[in-house]
Design a protein around this motif. Structure first.
Motif, PDB file in Angstrom:
ATOM      1  N   TYR A 195       1.051  -1.192  -0.498  1.00 51.06           N
ATOM      2  CA  TYR A 195       0.384   0.209   0.124  1.00 51.06           C
ATOM      3  C   TYR A 195       1.046   1.397   0.062  1.00 51.06           C
ATOM      4  O   TYR A 195       0.605   1.943  -0.795  1.00 51.06           O
ATOM      5  N   HIS A 196       1.953   1.382   1.164  1.00 54.75           N
ATOM      6  CA  HIS A 196       2.860   2.761   0.661  1.00 54.75           C
ATOM      7  C   HIS A 196       3.478   2.594  -0.211  1.00 54.75           C
ATOM      8  O   HIS A 196       3.450   3.851  -1.472  1.00 54.75           O
ATOM      9  N   GLU A 197       3.990   1.730  -1.218  1.00 52.08           N
ATOM     10  CA  GLU A 197       4.551   1.930  -2.155  1.00 52.08           C
ATOM     11  C   GLU A 197       3.939   2.188  -3.547  1.00 52.08           C
ATOM     12  O   GLU A 197       4.356   3.113  -3.896  1.00 52.08           O
ATOM     13  N   LEU A 199       1.315   3.943  -2.703  1.00 55.63           N
ATOM     14  CA  LEU A 199       1.326   6.067  -2.881  1.00 55.63           C
ATOM     15  C   LEU A 199       1.572   6.162  -3.446  1.00 55.63           C
ATOM     16  O   LEU A 199       1.376   7.304  -4.200  1.00 55.63           O
ATOM     17  N   HIS A 200       3.048   6.409  -3.926  1.00 59.69           N
ATOM     18  CA  HIS A 200       3.857   6.432  -3.689  1.00 59.69           C
ATOM     19  C   HIS A 200       3.812   6.699  -5.433  1.00 59.69           C
ATOM     20  O   HIS A 200       4.150   7.784  -6.814  1.00 59.69           O
ATOM     21  N   LEU A 201       3.311   5.040  -6.070  1.00 60.34           N
ATOM     22  CA  LEU A 201       3.270   5.151  -7.668  1.00 60.34           C
ATOM     23  C   LEU A 201       1.761   6.225  -7.952  1.00 60.34           C
ATOM     24  O   LEU A 201       2.044   6.974  -9.224  1.00 60.34           O
ATOM     25  N   TYR A 210       9.144  12.900  -0.573  1.00 58.16           N
ATOM     26  CA  TYR A 210       7.895  11.398  -1.211  1.00 58.16           C
ATOM     27  C   TYR A 210       7.085  11.840   0.022  1.00 58.16           C
ATOM     28  O   TYR A 210       5.964  11.139   0.475  1.00 58.16           O
ATOM     29  N   HIS A 211       7.506  11.726   1.593  1.00 57.01           N
ATOM     30  CA  HIS A 211       6.809  11.124   2.811  1.00 57.01           C
ATOM     31  C   HIS A 211       6.550  12.452   2.863  1.00 57.01           C
ATOM     32  O   HIS A 211       6.487  12.700   4.677  1.00 57.01           O
ATOM     33  N   ASP A 212       5.569  13.079   2.975  1.00 53.47           N
ATOM     34  CA  ASP A 212       4.920  14.294   3.103  1.00 53.47           C
ATOM     35  C   ASP A 212       4.117  14.394   4.494  1.00 53.47           C
ATOM     36  O   ASP A 212       3.465  13.014   4.113  1.00 53.47           O
TER      37      ASP A 212
HETATM   38 ZN   LIG Z   1       8.329   5.786   0.870  1.00 54.67          ZN
END
Ligand SMILES: [Zn+2]
Length: 242
Positions: A195-197, A199-201, A210-212
């Motif tokens: 899920y985390h990755e 969200l980046h895509l 990237y992690h604001d």
């Molecule tokens: Zn990340």
């Protein structure tokens, strides 16, 4: 005559070298550089490196841009010379380049190349225990993520317990550490990292963090957020998971 079409589209090796050199030479001149040397490089990551000395510049450009039309290469040159001059983090990609990066053509050509250059991928969605495709479907069902076309998910070959997932946004590749692919680890743990990755895509290319805060807020919407974080801390340090 597929091959012929291919050559006329991409140009011969020399043509590609000249195109790169011409575009960068022209833009370099606009920025006061008299001597500009360029070469295509088979970097694994999409990147460029450069050395500058007064009005001389030597640039190494990712070959993922090879075969692009002159306008795009000129845009890239503008971005890079613009950044060289001012320094610091700055959005260097034009709207046209951004459109190119998300085009079918770009992904079709470069994702396989990127996968080939990656050393630690299992090229497998089905692990020993957990299945990334199934985890992705679960996430889609919750509505927490939307489908990113042409994304590629895989387990890593060796299981790092600290670096439990990573992604290339531009190549749309997500890798999840095989350290999470074991029966002691509940499926929501790799599901949460996936899920985390993803969200980046979804966010796409960014300059800056990237992690604001917005990212962290979205991340916290995962139903197992706290529990998964606890598991990840445990997996990182507990000898049981070695
Ligand atoms: Zn990340």
């Amino acid at each position: 005559m597929n091959e012929v079409t291919d050559i006329s589209y991409r140009g011969s090796v020399n043509e590609q070298d000249h195109l790169l050199q011409d575009c960068f030479f022209r833009v370099g001149a606009e920025h006061g550089f008299h001597d500009v040397q360029t070469s295509w490089e088979k970097f694994k990551e999409f990147k460029a490196t450069w050395k500058r000395c007064s009005n001389t510049a030597e640039l190494h450009i990712t070959d993922y841009m090879k075969g692009s039309d002159p306008e795009l290469i000129t845009d890239l040159a503008r971005g890079i010379f613009g950044r060289m001059g001012r320094g610091g983090v700055r959005d260097i990609y034009s709207e046209k380049l951004r459109q190119h990066f998300v085009s079918h053509e770009f992904i079709q050509r470069n994702q396989p190349l990127y996968l080939k250059r990656s050393r630690n991928l299992a090229y497998r969605q089905k692990g020993q225990v957990h299945d990334l495709e199934a985890l992705y479907d679960d996430l889609l069902d919750t509505g927490l993520v939307t489908k990113v076309p042409n994304s590629y998910l895989t387990w890593t070959k060796s299981g790092n317990r600290q670096r439990i997932g990573y992604c290339s946004v531009i190549m749309r590749v997500v890798a999840i550490s095989s350290a999470l692919d074991r029966k002691e680890v509940p499926s929501f743990v790799p599901g949460y990292v996936l899920y985390h990755e993803l969200l980046h895509l979804e966010n796409g290319l960014r300059f800056g963090s990237y992690h604001d805060r917005e990212f962290r807020a979205k991340e916290a919407m995962h139903p197992y957020h706290n529990e998964a974080e606890r598991w990840l801390r445990k997996i990182a340090v507990d000898p049981q998971f070695r």
